[in-house]
Scaffold this motif. Structure first.
Motif, PDB file in Angstrom:
ATOM      1  N   SER A 166       0.036   4.400   1.286  1.00  0.00           N
ATOM      2  CA  SER A 166      -0.125   5.395   0.220  1.00  0.00           C
ATOM      3  C   SER A 166      -1.527   5.417  -0.354  1.00  0.00           C
ATOM      4  O   SER A 166      -2.010   6.469  -0.798  1.00  0.00           O
ATOM      5  CB  SER A 166       0.890   5.123  -0.894  1.00  0.00           C
ATOM      6  N   ILE A 167      -2.203   4.274  -0.375  1.00  0.00           N
ATOM      7  CA  ILE A 167      -3.569   4.227  -0.904  1.00  0.00           C
ATOM      8  C   ILE A 167      -4.475   5.102  -0.056  1.00  0.00           C
ATOM      9  O   ILE A 167      -5.262   5.899  -0.563  1.00  0.00           O
ATOM     10  CB  ILE A 167      -4.082   2.772  -0.933  1.00  0.00           C
ATOM     11  N   ASN A 181       3.417   9.681 -10.115  1.00  0.00           N
ATOM     12  CA  ASN A 181       2.869   9.403  -8.785  1.00  0.00           C
ATOM     13  C   ASN A 181       3.692   9.987  -7.640  1.00  0.00           C
ATOM     14  O   ASN A 181       3.156  10.286  -6.576  1.00  0.00           O
ATOM     15  CB  ASN A 181       2.735   7.900  -8.572  1.00  0.00           C
ATOM     16  N   SER A 211       2.811   6.960   3.200  1.00  0.00           N
ATOM     17  CA  SER A 211       3.138   6.243   1.970  1.00  0.00           C
ATOM     18  C   SER A 211       4.349   5.351   2.189  1.00  0.00           C
ATOM     19  O   SER A 211       5.372   5.788   2.713  1.00  0.00           O
ATOM     20  CB  SER A 211       3.417   7.252   0.857  1.00  0.00           C
ATOM     21  N   MET A 301      -4.724  -2.482  -4.696  1.00  0.00           N
ATOM     22  CA  MET A 301      -3.541  -2.729  -5.513  1.00  0.00           C
ATOM     23  C   MET A 301      -3.182  -4.209  -5.504  1.00  0.00           C
ATOM     24  O   MET A 301      -4.009  -5.064  -5.180  1.00  0.00           O
ATOM     25  CB  MET A 301      -2.405  -1.817  -5.051  1.00  0.00           C
ATOM     26  N   HIS A 342      -0.801   4.098  -8.520  1.00  0.00           N
ATOM     27  CA  HIS A 342      -1.733   4.189  -7.411  1.00  0.00           C
ATOM     28  C   HIS A 342      -3.144   4.489  -7.927  1.00  0.00           C
ATOM     29  O   HIS A 342      -3.310   5.012  -9.034  1.00  0.00           O
ATOM     30  CB  HIS A 342      -1.293   5.280  -6.437  1.00  0.00           C
TER      31      HIS A 342
END
Length: 365
Positions: A166-167, A181, A211, A301, A342
């Motif tokens: 997802s990043i 998000n 993601s 994260m 995120h």
């Protein structure tokens, strides 16, 4: 025309979300407009795209794009979608003034720009959402009847490919509150670190991300080693032809989801198994791209928080692969950011600046 609603992005970016025009059928049949078919040689595509029907290419992956240079005052785009995706349409490189397309179900025509100066313009259509959303068919651009497509410039640019979660997708990047998000309106791969890095390096960009995905454990029964080689990410029988496009640089940013979920496994993998799983994936990528510079990164994260074992797992995997002779392999950690959810646009930009500098220094470009 249906209503136009603003998309609040925060920071200094300004854009609007435009929904489909109810004059679609009129536009298609109106002799004032001509369709630029998807198989027109003047179009420039980027990404893993299904061209099995060249008049209806299918877009699956975040950051996939279609670009053209045209002479005229009006540009529209035809898309067929289930209504869950978002696209960015950029005229003349002006991302701050981009039109954000909120897809509607079915085949629809979206107005990108009217009343432009009658001179050459560029358009770039970019998929904001990732492969957790269904595919989109690109059905062409519409320009006025007396307009025409111009030859788009080509060059031998650096090629860079990203594998991530997802990043890397840009999940929630526009959600500065951290509360929404999962709303795909807040997803925008254009502002993810990989896309920013690619633009900074003037590179041809590919993003293979989903993601929630991991190398060992994901939030669903699919891992990156099972998906990385697919054309259609959601079809286990679909295969990408790696001979079609070979990157100079590969960036892998995975293990965030594994770090959250691995304790749910029975038995829980030991350190050696985790390191071996990472090594195996990197070695698989290396098998397809023997000459590429591979950057193994992690963050920004919770897997990168101080005291986390996950940076060490990746560093050990890289060291072991180097010991076996792979010297074109590099390691980088993006510092943990105490974000609510995120990474935002600002935090993605920080990662991109760090990665861009590291690639330039390492590869001397």
């Amino acid at each position: 025309m249906m209503g136009i609603k603003p998309l609040c992005m925060g920071l200094v970016f300004l854009c609007v979300t435009i929904q489909c025009t109810e004059r679609k059928k009129t536009i298609d049949s109106n002799q004032e407009y001509q369709l630029i078919s998807p198989d027109h040689k003047g179009l420039v595509y980027s990404g893993r795209i299904d061209f099995s029907n060249p008049k209806e290419p299918i877009l699956y992956w975040a950051g996939t794009s279609v670009a053209a240079t045209f002479q005229g005052t009006t540009i529209r785009v035809k898309l067929e979608d289930n209504g869950e995706n978002y696209y960015k349409a950029i005229i003349d490189g002006d991302a701050a003034g981009a039109i954000e397309i909120d897809c509607h179900a079915g085949a629809n025509t979206y107005t990108v720009a009217d009343h432009l100066e009658d001179r050459p313009h560029t358009i770039e259509l970019v998929r904001r959402t990732d492969s957790t959303s269904p595919a989109t068919k690109f059905l062409g651009f519409l320009i006025e009847r007396n307009g025409h497509l111009l030859e788009s410039p080509t060059n031998d640019r650096l090629k860079i490919e990203f594998y991530g979660n997802s990043i890397t997708s840009g999940h929630g990047v526009l959600d500065e509150s951290g509360e929404n998000n999962d709303n795909r309106a807040t997803w925008d791969n254009y502002y993810a670190y990989g896309a920013i890095t690619s633009r900074a390096l003037n590179a041809d960009y590919r993003c293979i991300s989903m993601s929630g995905i991991g190398i060992i454990k994901s939030w669903y029964p699919l891992t990156m080693p099972e998906m990385y080689n697919r054309l259609n990410p959601n079809d286990k029988n679909s295969r990408w032809d790696f001979a079609l496009w070979t990157p100079d640089v590969v960036v892998i940013n995975l293990f965030q989801n594994d770090s959250w979920l691995i304790e749910q496994m029975d038995p829980v993998p030991k350190e050696k198994e985790i390191i071996d799983a990472y090594k195996n994936f990197v070695s698989t990528i290396r098998g397809h791209y023997p000459e590429a510079s591979v950057f193994c990164v992690l963050g920004n994260m919770s897997a990168a928080v101080e005291g986390s074992p996950w940076p060490g797992y990746i560093e050990s995997a890289v060291d072991q692969l180097r010991d076996f002779g792979d010297q074109n392999l590099y390691f980088l950690i993006f510092p943990y950011r105490k974000t609510k959810a995120h990474p935002t646009v600002v935090e993605q930009k920080e990662m991109a600046d760090m990665l861009t500098s590291y690639i330039k220094t390492t590869l001397k470009i």
